[in-house]
Design a protein around this motif. Sequence first.
Motif, short mmCIF file in Angstrom:
data_model
loop_
_atom_site.label_atom_id
_atom_site.label_comp_id
_atom_site.label_asym_id
_atom_site.label_seq_id
_atom_site.Cartn_x
_atom_site.Cartn_y
_atom_site.Cartn_z
N UNK A 149 0.82 -1.20 0.00
CA UNK A 149 0.00 0.00 0.00
C UNK A 149 0.86 1.25 0.00
N UNK A 150 0.62 2.11 -0.98
CA UNK A 150 1.23 3.43 -1.02
C UNK A 150 0.17 4.43 -0.57
N UNK A 151 0.55 5.34 0.31
CA UNK A 151 -0.37 6.37 0.80
C UNK A 151 0.13 7.73 0.39
N UNK A 152 -0.80 8.59 -0.04
CA UNK A 152 -0.45 9.96 -0.44
C UNK A 152 -1.21 10.90 0.47
N UNK A 153 -0.48 11.67 1.27
CA UNK A 153 -1.11 12.63 2.18
C UNK A 153 -1.60 13.84 1.40
N UNK A 154 -2.36 14.69 2.08
CA UNK A 154 -2.92 15.89 1.45
C UNK A 154 -1.81 16.82 0.94
N UNK A 155 -0.63 16.75 1.54
CA UNK A 155 0.49 17.59 1.13
C UNK A 155 1.21 17.04 -0.10
N UNK A 156 0.86 15.81 -0.53
CA UNK A 156 1.51 15.21 -1.69
C UNK A 156 2.63 14.25 -1.33
N UNK A 157 2.93 14.09 -0.05
CA UNK A 157 4.00 13.17 0.38
C UNK A 157 3.54 11.74 0.17
N UNK B 8 -5.10 7.69 -1.33
CA UNK B 8 -4.81 9.12 -1.46
C UNK B 8 -5.88 9.92 -0.72
N UNK B 9 -5.44 10.91 0.01
CA UNK B 9 -6.36 11.82 0.68
C UNK B 9 -7.21 12.49 -0.38
#
Length: 148
Positions: free
Chosen positions: A74-82, A115-116
């Motif tokens: 699982x890859x997660x993308x925070x609201x900041x794009x990280x 992704x957020x």
Amino acid sequence: MASTAGMASGGGRRRRRARRGGAINEINMTPFIDVTLVLLIIFMVAAPMMSAGVPLDLPQTKAAPLNSDAKPVTLSIKATGQVFLDEAELQDQAIVGKLAEVSKKGFEERVFIRADKKVDYGRVAQVMSIVSTAGYTRVALVTEPDQR
């Protein structure tokens, strides 16, 4: 005969008396069970809170959940794009290398992207592009079920 009848009835037995204040050679299980039950309750309460991952506000859809036996990558993308793999932050250049390290089935490994909902759609497409151009064919987006 009378003398043997008296012995058979227990007249000649010696009785042992328990010593007072001596060591007891039995294990008291009550404290052990109490501690075990307390630990069980603590772990039952804490287990749902230990869900690993980056906290995200996922978008909601009406799509049905996928049936999956093994834990996917699982890859997660925070609201900041990280971008995060589990809880470790990754730079774009390191995504392919880390995926190769953790994937057990090689390019047939299922890769989920969380992704957020505040992340720019272009950023999500960019990360999906990095993963798919590396050769991973089973890439999916994760959403939450619609509550309506």
